[in-house]
Design a protein around this motif. Structure first.
Motif, mmCIF file in Angstrom:
data_model
loop_
_atom_site.group_PDB
_atom_site.id
_atom_site.type_symbol
_atom_site.label_atom_id
_atom_site.label_comp_id
_atom_site.label_asym_id
_atom_site.label_seq_id
_atom_site.Cartn_x
_atom_site.Cartn_y
_atom_site.Cartn_z
ATOM 1 N N GLU A 31 16.304 11.018 2.395
ATOM 2 C CA GLU A 31 15.968 11.392 0.885
ATOM 3 C C GLU A 31 16.926 12.371 0.472
ATOM 4 O O GLU A 31 16.922 13.039 -0.730
ATOM 5 N N HIS A 32 17.447 13.164 0.899
ATOM 6 C CA HIS A 32 18.985 14.123 0.166
ATOM 7 C C HIS A 32 19.809 12.931 -0.405
ATOM 8 O O HIS A 32 20.331 13.661 -0.781
ATOM 9 N N CYS A 33 19.916 12.208 0.896
ATOM 10 C CA CYS A 33 21.093 11.480 -0.371
ATOM 11 C C CYS A 33 20.068 10.158 -1.376
ATOM 12 O O CYS A 33 20.757 10.195 -2.854
ATOM 13 N N ARG A 34 19.158 10.559 -1.968
ATOM 14 C CA ARG A 34 18.360 10.024 -2.837
ATOM 15 C C ARG A 34 18.376 11.160 -4.237
ATOM 16 O O ARG A 34 18.732 10.809 -4.947
ATOM 17 N N HIS A 35 17.950 11.997 -3.416
ATOM 18 C CA HIS A 35 17.884 13.450 -5.080
ATOM 19 C C HIS A 35 19.059 13.327 -4.962
ATOM 20 O O HIS A 35 20.138 13.333 -6.405
ATOM 21 N N TYR A 36 20.259 13.255 -4.223
ATOM 22 C CA TYR A 36 21.571 13.712 -4.417
ATOM 23 C C TYR A 36 22.810 12.366 -5.426
ATOM 24 O O TYR A 36 22.780 12.769 -6.743
ATOM 25 N N GLU A 37 22.382 11.480 -5.342
ATOM 26 C CA GLU A 37 22.730 10.189 -5.994
ATOM 27 C C GLU A 37 21.729 10.679 -7.202
ATOM 28 O O GLU A 37 22.572 10.506 -8.602
ATOM 29 N N ASP A 38 21.244 11.299 -7.618
ATOM 30 C CA ASP A 38 19.735 10.826 -8.687
ATOM 31 C C ASP A 38 20.910 11.222 -9.264
ATOM 32 O O ASP A 38 20.480 12.210 -10.830
ATOM 33 N N SER A 39 21.000 13.346 -8.899
ATOM 34 C CA SER A 39 21.284 14.633 -9.577
ATOM 35 C C SER A 39 22.365 13.838 -9.647
ATOM 36 O O SER A 39 23.233 14.821 -11.071
ATOM 37 N N TYR A 40 24.011 13.448 -9.249
ATOM 38 C CA TYR A 40 25.151 13.298 -9.705
ATOM 39 C C TYR A 40 24.655 12.574 -10.934
ATOM 40 O O TYR A 40 25.217 12.255 -12.377
ATOM 41 N N ARG A 41 24.189 11.546 -10.760
ATOM 42 C CA ARG A 41 24.024 10.498 -12.242
ATOM 43 C C ARG A 41 23.612 11.141 -13.291
ATOM 44 O O ARG A 41 23.562 11.093 -14.816
ATOM 45 N N HIS A 42 22.554 12.159 -13.321
ATOM 46 C CA HIS A 42 22.067 12.971 -14.462
ATOM 47 C C HIS A 42 23.022 13.248 -14.835
ATOM 48 O O HIS A 42 23.989 13.589 -15.733
ATOM 49 N N LEU A 43 24.047 14.433 -13.480
ATOM 50 C CA LEU A 43 24.939 15.155 -14.456
ATOM 51 C C LEU A 43 26.255 14.183 -14.830
ATOM 52 O O LEU A 43 26.652 15.435 -16.020
ATOM 53 N N GLN A 44 26.266 13.199 -14.150
ATOM 54 C CA GLN A 44 27.663 12.548 -14.446
ATOM 55 C C GLN A 44 27.448 12.364 -16.389
ATOM 56 O O GLN A 44 28.284 12.280 -17.152
ATOM 57 N N ALA A 45 26.028 11.920 -16.307
ATOM 58 C CA ALA A 45 26.006 11.702 -18.119
ATOM 59 C C ALA A 45 25.262 13.045 -19.153
ATOM 60 O O ALA A 45 26.162 12.424 -19.993
ATOM 61 N N GLU A 46 24.993 13.683 -18.231
ATOM 62 C CA GLU A 46 25.688 14.900 -19.252
ATOM 63 C C GLU A 46 26.574 15.675 -19.701
ATOM 64 O O GLU A 46 26.885 15.628 -20.686
ATOM 65 N N MET A 47 27.578 15.495 -18.405
ATOM 66 C CA MET A 47 29.415 15.616 -18.657
ATOM 67 C C MET A 47 29.526 14.320 -19.454
ATOM 68 O O MET A 47 30.441 14.624 -20.933
ATOM 69 N N GLN A 48 29.086 13.324 -19.826
ATOM 70 C CA GLN A 48 29.818 11.916 -21.091
ATOM 71 C C GLN A 48 29.703 12.297 -22.314
ATOM 72 O O GLN A 48 30.428 12.542 -22.556
ATOM 73 N N SER A 49 27.772 13.076 -21.827
ATOM 74 C CA SER A 49 27.764 14.077 -23.021
ATOM 75 C C SER A 49 28.035 14.408 -23.941
ATOM 76 O O SER A 49 29.033 14.185 -25.024
ATOM 77 N N LEU A 50 28.622 15.710 -23.264
ATOM 78 C CA LEU A 50 29.716 16.454 -23.419
ATOM 79 C C LEU A 50 30.713 16.428 -24.097
ATOM 80 O O LEU A 50 31.668 16.599 -24.780
ATOM 81 N N LYS A 51 31.328 15.487 -23.029
ATOM 82 C CA LYS A 51 33.215 15.301 -23.276
ATOM 83 C C LYS A 51 33.178 14.106 -24.188
ATOM 84 O O LYS A 51 34.066 14.787 -25.542
ATOM 85 N N ASP A 52 31.996 12.849 -25.096
ATOM 86 C CA ASP A 52 31.958 12.420 -26.497
ATOM 87 C C ASP A 52 31.829 13.508 -27.740
ATOM 88 O O ASP A 52 32.503 13.449 -28.430
ATOM 89 N N SER A 89 23.840 25.090 -8.978
ATOM 90 C CA SER A 89 22.995 24.873 -7.837
ATOM 91 C C SER A 89 23.235 23.390 -7.191
ATOM 92 O O SER A 89 22.581 23.755 -5.734
ATOM 93 N N GLU A 90 23.425 22.950 -7.504
ATOM 94 C CA GLU A 90 23.804 21.578 -6.595
ATOM 95 C C GLU A 90 25.125 21.924 -5.682
ATOM 96 O O GLU A 90 24.201 20.902 -4.361
ATOM 97 N N TYR A 91 25.579 21.914 -5.871
ATOM 98 C CA TYR A 91 26.619 22.954 -4.862
ATOM 99 C C TYR A 91 25.999 23.513 -3.873
ATOM 100 O O TYR A 91 26.012 23.533 -2.013
ATOM 101 N N ALA A 92 25.221 25.115 -4.072
ATOM 102 C CA ALA A 92 24.564 25.170 -3.233
ATOM 103 C C ALA A 92 23.196 25.140 -2.107
ATOM 104 O O ALA A 92 23.710 25.112 -0.998
ATOM 105 N N SER A 93 22.242 23.965 -3.124
ATOM 106 C CA SER A 93 21.407 23.289 -2.191
ATOM 107 C C SER A 93 22.478 22.074 -1.154
ATOM 108 O O SER A 93 21.476 21.897 -0.160
#
Length: 160
Positions: A31-52, A89-93
């Protein structure tokens, strides 16, 4: 924040996570892995948007020699600070889960060690375990194999 605590998964870790999730077990770690992968993908998309957005502003400023609007820059900065807070927040979690998982892993290691000890116990020859009192293997010790080598029998007094 210097350097992102959320690192890109290595190929090995990514494959391992996919295998773990594909197994379908509903464990706390899965369950942690599922949450982590989802969060990672979301943060990666946010970072890409900011970069663009930053690249677009940089291009407008350098190539077109146009001024950038302060509110656009402020919006990008606000979004970047939000993403930074989400990463924190993700890091602390993840760090908070470390202790719980470490305890579960230690329990698993101990269970495996106990199982190995139980499995190996009856397989040990007499000379590996001191037999209390008389040696129950003494009558067996003199028996010889077809190659004239002495064979030892397991200590029957050690088995419950």
């Amino acid at each position: 924040m210097l350097g992102s605590p959320v690192q890109k998964p290595t190929l090995h870790r990514s494959i391992g996570t996919k295998v773990l999730l594909a197994e379908g077990e509903d464990t706390p770690f899965a369950e942690h892995c599922r949450h982590y992968e989802d969060s990672y993908r979301h943060l990666q998309a946010e970072m890409q948007s900011l970069k663009d957005q930053v690249q677009e502003l940089h291009r407008d400023l350098t190539k077109h020699h146009s001024l950038i609007k302060a509110e656009i820059m402020a919006d990008i900065l606000r979004k970047a600070l939000q993403v930074d807070a989400q990463i924190g927040s993700e890091y602390a979690s993840v760090e908070g889960m470390r202790a719980a998982f470490q305890e579960m892993w230690e329990e698993s290691y101990q269970r495996v060690a106990d199982e190995q000890e139980i499995y190996e116990g009856p397989r040990q020859p007499c000379w590996a375990h001191p037999c209390p009192g008389a040696n129950p293997c003494a009558s067996e010790a003199g028996r010889q194999s077809p190659t004239n080598q002495i064979q030892a029998a397991p200590c029957s007094s050690l088995s419950p």
